[in-house]
Each structure stands twice: as C-alpha cells, then as structure tokens.
Design a protein around this motif. Structure first.
Motif, PDB file in Angstrom:
ATOM      1  N   GLU A 144      -7.697  -5.931   0.260  1.00 50.45           N
ATOM      2  CA  GLU A 144      -6.789  -6.463  -0.587  1.00 50.45           C
ATOM      3  C   GLU A 144      -6.912  -8.027  -0.849  1.00 50.45           C
ATOM      4  O   GLU A 144      -6.906  -9.036  -1.787  1.00 50.45           O
ATOM      5  CB  GLU A 144      -5.261  -6.206  -0.538  1.00 50.45           C
ATOM      6  CG  GLU A 144      -4.482  -6.746  -1.732  1.00 50.45           C
ATOM      7  CD  GLU A 144      -3.074  -6.237  -1.508  1.00 50.45           C
ATOM      8  OE1 GLU A 144      -2.280  -6.267  -2.703  1.00 50.45           O
ATOM      9  OE2 GLU A 144      -2.545  -5.697  -0.601  1.00 50.45           O
ATOM     10  N   GLY A 149      -8.363   1.659   1.710  1.00 51.82           N
ATOM     11  CA  GLY A 149      -7.721   0.902   0.833  1.00 51.82           C
ATOM     12  C   GLY A 149      -6.941   1.676  -0.339  1.00 51.82           C
ATOM     13  O   GLY A 149      -7.534   2.832  -0.303  1.00 51.82           O
ATOM     14  N   ALA A 150      -5.884   0.916  -0.943  1.00 50.92           N
ATOM     15  CA  ALA A 150      -5.185   1.866  -2.154  1.00 50.92           C
ATOM     16  C   ALA A 150      -5.975   1.994  -3.041  1.00 50.92           C
ATOM     17  O   ALA A 150      -7.043   1.469  -3.498  1.00 50.92           O
ATOM     18  CB  ALA A 150      -4.016   0.866  -2.227  1.00 50.92           C
ATOM     19  N   ARG A 172       1.032  -1.271  -0.032  1.00 49.90           N
ATOM     20  CA  ARG A 172       0.161   0.055   0.153  1.00 49.90           C
ATOM     21  C   ARG A 172       0.769   1.082  -0.107  1.00 49.90           C
ATOM     22  O   ARG A 172       0.604   2.206  -0.491  1.00 49.90           O
ATOM     23  CB  ARG A 172      -0.961  -0.170   1.254  1.00 49.90           C
ATOM     24  CG  ARG A 172      -1.672   1.275   1.302  1.00 49.90           C
ATOM     25  CD  ARG A 172      -2.269   1.449   2.787  1.00 49.90           C
ATOM     26  NE  ARG A 172      -2.345   2.679   3.378  1.00 49.90           N
ATOM     27  CZ  ARG A 172      -3.310   2.890   4.544  1.00 49.90           C
ATOM     28  NH1 ARG A 172      -3.913   2.066   4.976  1.00 49.90           N
ATOM     29  NH2 ARG A 172      -3.092   4.155   4.802  1.00 49.90           N
ATOM     30  N   SER A 173       1.949   1.240   0.759  1.00 44.53           N
ATOM     31  CA  SER A 173       2.996   2.296   0.742  1.00 44.53           C
ATOM     32  C   SER A 173       3.448   2.776  -0.672  1.00 44.53           C
ATOM     33  O   SER A 173       3.897   1.803  -1.417  1.00 44.53           O
ATOM     34  CB  SER A 173       3.919   2.025   1.678  1.00 44.53           C
ATOM     35  OG  SER A 173       3.811   1.584   3.001  1.00 44.53           O
ATOM     36  N   GLN A 220      -6.842  -1.994   4.227  1.00 45.00           N
ATOM     37  CA  GLN A 220      -6.136  -2.352   3.319  1.00 45.00           C
ATOM     38  C   GLN A 220      -5.833  -4.019   3.288  1.00 45.00           C
ATOM     39  O   GLN A 220      -6.261  -4.714   2.406  1.00 45.00           O
ATOM     40  CB  GLN A 220      -4.669  -1.961   3.171  1.00 45.00           C
ATOM     41  CG  GLN A 220      -3.665  -2.341   1.931  1.00 45.00           C
ATOM     42  CD  GLN A 220      -4.186  -1.997   0.678  1.00 45.00           C
ATOM     43  OE1 GLN A 220      -4.966  -1.317   0.670  1.00 45.00           O
ATOM     44  NE2 GLN A 220      -3.683  -2.535  -0.429  1.00 45.00           N
ATOM     45  N   TRP A 265     -11.120   5.313   0.018  1.00 50.70           N
ATOM     46  CA  TRP A 265      -9.966   4.892  -0.917  1.00 50.70           C
ATOM     47  C   TRP A 265      -9.062   6.062  -0.694  1.00 50.70           C
ATOM     48  O   TRP A 265      -9.471   7.171  -0.580  1.00 50.70           O
ATOM     49  CB  TRP A 265     -10.463   4.798  -2.160  1.00 50.70           C
ATOM     50  CG  TRP A 265     -11.577   3.759  -2.281  1.00 50.70           C
ATOM     51  CD1 TRP A 265     -13.116   3.918  -2.433  1.00 50.70           C
ATOM     52  CD2 TRP A 265     -11.448   2.166  -2.380  1.00 50.70           C
ATOM     53  NE1 TRP A 265     -13.686   2.649  -2.525  1.00 50.70           N
ATOM     54  CE2 TRP A 265     -12.740   1.799  -2.380  1.00 50.70           C
ATOM     55  CE3 TRP A 265     -10.349   1.374  -2.086  1.00 50.70           C
ATOM     56  CZ2 TRP A 265     -12.917   0.393  -2.578  1.00 50.70           C
ATOM     57  CZ3 TRP A 265     -10.576  -0.004  -2.091  1.00 50.70           C
ATOM     58  CH2 TRP A 265     -11.870  -0.487  -2.116  1.00 50.70           C
TER      59      TRP A 265
END
Length: 408
Positions: A203, A283-284, A69-70, A199, A226
């Motif tokens: 995911e 979430g990404a 995610r980073s 996340q 998001w």
C-alpha cells in the motif's frame, strides 16, 4: 452510560497512598480502549488511569490515505454490548458505511470511543514502570510518581519495527521504515525503493506512486500474494465453516485463529504452524489495480547497501543493483517486549518470555503478578488474531474479567 473516572490523588488500592490508582492502562490505541470499555462498568469502585495520546500510532505512524486491510466486520474496537461498534459510531456521526475503512475514519472512531470511556486520558509519557510494595510504581514524564495496583500494557508495536541489518550502516535519512511516516507525499518526484511484500509495503508503494514518486518494489518471495475471494467465500452460510469474517488465516485455519481461547490450548507446534500460515505477507484485494505503474522486482533479497552522491545503492542476492533517492522499509514488526523503554530491568528479569513475547495466562496476565499485556505481545499465547483489530473484543473482555475477579 457509565464512564471511567480518572483518579490521580487517591486510590482504593490498599497501601498505595496518594497519587495512586487501582488500574493503569498504558496506551490508547484499539487494545487499550477495548480494555477501558470493559472496565468502565466498575468505574464507581475502581480508579482507572489511562496514559497515551488516543490513536496516535494510527495517526502518526501510518500514511494518510491508507485504507484498512481488515474487512469492515472485523474493524470494531471490541465491545460485546455493541455500543462502541464501528457502525454505532457511523450512525452517531451521520456517516454512510465506508468499506474498506479509511484510516482517517478509523482514527476518529477510536477517539470517539476514548471520549466516552477515558474522557480524562492523560497524554504524558510513562518513562518507567517498576515494582513497589503494593504493586507498581510509574514514573511520568512530568516527574510525577504514580502508584498502581495493576498495569495493563497496550503500548502498540512502534518499538518493534524491523529494520534489516543490511541497511544499518547507511545514513538513516536515506532509509526509513513505513512507521516513520504519516505523509508519503514528501517523496513526490523522487525515486523510492520499497522493500517488502506485505500490506504495508504494497500500500505504501501505491500511495507513493499516486503522490508522484518513481517507485520500485522489491519482494523477497517469487510472487505477490493477494487476499482475493476464493470459492469458499461464495457458499453463503456454509462459507463460515471455512472462513471466519475476520479473514485472518487461510480457510479452515481461520476458524481456529479467530477463537483465541481454543488456539492457546492447541499443541505448541500446531499453534506455530497455524501462525506461520496465517501471517504470510499479502496485500488486500483492492490493491493490484493501484500498482499497475509500479515496477515489481521478485525474488529480491537485499544483501548490501551503500550510499553516495545523496543516493543509496542496494545490491540483491542475484547481484542486481537498484539505485534510489530513498529506501522505504515495509518489513513489518518483530515483537520483543524488552524493547519497550519503560519496563524496569527488575520487571524484565521476572518476565517469562517466549521469542520476545510474554507468556500469558488465560486472562492476559504475565508471570509478573498484576502486569498484563495486550495486542501483538499477546500473539505467542493467543495466536495471530492479537495482531489485528479483530482481536480487541476477546482481549478486552478477558483482561477485564481477570482484573475484576481479582478485585472482587
């Protein structure tokens, strides 16, 4: 390049005797490796022993196919000299830049660092850390007793996995946490209920669906958040006035979160408010398209769980019921260092804690002289950046400066 030497027979710590070292690093994930990269400069005069399997949590407690995610710029395992940045690894390996960063690449990146800074890392498990006359006594799973002048604990978050009590009476084979799996393909053809809105849950739901599972996602909130790009991301250089590249926290707050030294000096109530704002489940931005075939249930808090005929039934607070072959908990982690199985009771009695976190000095030292904590346990003292890879640079540098100053 100077590398860290592991000394297991002699030590420069006064009075430690055989089987001793100056510094023991417990854990070989991003934070343990970040500390090692900073301490390696003094390898000639300080003996350093590292324990753990490199990047083991990322390999065994995160699902294959996961993406970080980073953002790319916040995925470096801290090194102020730049020799161990993610880009340096990719250049050395002849790889093209990949963004988002694939899990498998990040694991290999960490092991690349480990081979350079802790080449003789010991994989044995530490069963107990207690006090002795010169510092600490470490009992290794092999039966060896090792003496250490100082101990850096960077043992990760596996022991802190949060499992809602509503599922405690159900057969554990029917309810697992996301950290229990490295391959979600085992659920192909099954109906899986994923609980959570962050996340990890989002995911995991995407990976399950892509692996052939019939997935339902239960989110406690009224909407799924998001991490999409907003107006303040599109102002060129001015964007950095609002948002740090690490992207931890909302606009404005992000700048404070990414300055842990400043964050720890703010009033406690301000720190807590910023932490709450920064750690809301989200979430990404590249996930929504992968969840198009996943049924999402909002405002859904589980209040009861029961099993029968090999299935699990979950009742929500609106009295709706979902039946599944398996429940996967993407419910995150709650830090409480008392759950680390290796800390002796006498050490725990000495530790000053705040909501399960050790209260740390500006050099990450706890109330137990010579005992340091890195990673998520440091988040109460330094803010939510310590829960992300982006915090490794600051933490590794600060703990090394503290240890080396005392050694001098």
């Amino acid at each position: 390049m100077t590398t860290t030497t592991v000394a297991t027979n002699e030590t420069s710590t006064p009075g430690a005797g055989s089987g001793g070292c100056d510094i023991a690093i417990i854990g070989a994930g991003p934070y343990g490796l970040a500390a090692a990269t900073q301490l390696r400069q003094e390898a000639d005069r300080l003996s350093i022993v590292g324990f753990g399997e490199p990047m083991s949590f990322w390999e065994r407690q995160m699902p294959r196919g996961m993406l970080l995610r980073s953002p790319y710029v916040a995925s470096d395992i801290g090194d102020p000299e730049g020799a161990f940045r993610l880009g340096a690894y990719e250049h050395a390996m002849g790889l093209e830049r990949a963004e988002p960063v694939p899990l498998e690449r990040f694991i290999d990146y960490g092991r690349w660092i480990q081979r350079a800074v802790l080449p003789e890392l010991r994989s044995e498990r530490i069963e107990r850390i207690g006090r002795n006359e010169t510092g600490f006594e470490l009992r290794v799973s092999s039966g060896e007793i090792l003496h250490a002048g100082r101990v850096v604990i960077a043992a990760g978050i596996h022991d802190f996995a949060w499992r809602p009590p509503v599922f405690s009476g159900v057969d554990p084979s029917l309810v697992t946490h996301t950290c229990d799996h490295d391959d979600l393909g085992v659920f192909a053809g099954k109906r899986v209920l994923v609980v959570g809105g962050g996340q990890s849950a989002l995911e995991s739901a995407a990976l399950l669906a892509e692996s052939g599972a019939d997935v339902e996602l239960a989110v406690r909130a009224s909407t799924v958040r998001w991490l999409t790009r907003r107006w303040h991301h599109n102002l060129g250089p001015l964007s950095r006035l609002f948002y740090d590249p690490a992207e931890v926290g909302p606009a404005g707050i992000s700048r404070f979160v990414s300055a842990p030294g400043l964050m720890r000096r703010l009033p406690r109530r301000v720190q807590d408010w910023m932490t709450e704002r920064s750690l809301k489940p989200a979430g990404a931005r590249w996930l929504p398209a992968r969840l198009e075939n996943v049924s999402i249930r909002l405002n859904a808090s589980p209040v009861q769980a029961s099993e029968g005929n090999g299935q699990i039934s979950v009742t929500f607070d609106d009295r709706a019921v979902s039946k599944a072959d398996h429940v996967l908990l993407g419910t995150g982690y709650r830090v409480d260092v008392r759950k680390y199985p290796f800390l002796a009771p006498e050490l725990l009695d000495e530790l000053k804690l705040a909501d399960g976190h050790p209260v740390l000095s500006r050099r990450f030292e706890s109330s137990v002289d010579g005992l340091y904590f890195l990673g998520a346990p440091a988040a109460w003292s330094f803010g939510p950046l310590m829960r992300f890879v982006a915090g490794t640079g600051f933490a590794g540098n600060a703990v090394a400066r503290g240890i080396l100053a005392r050694a001098a």
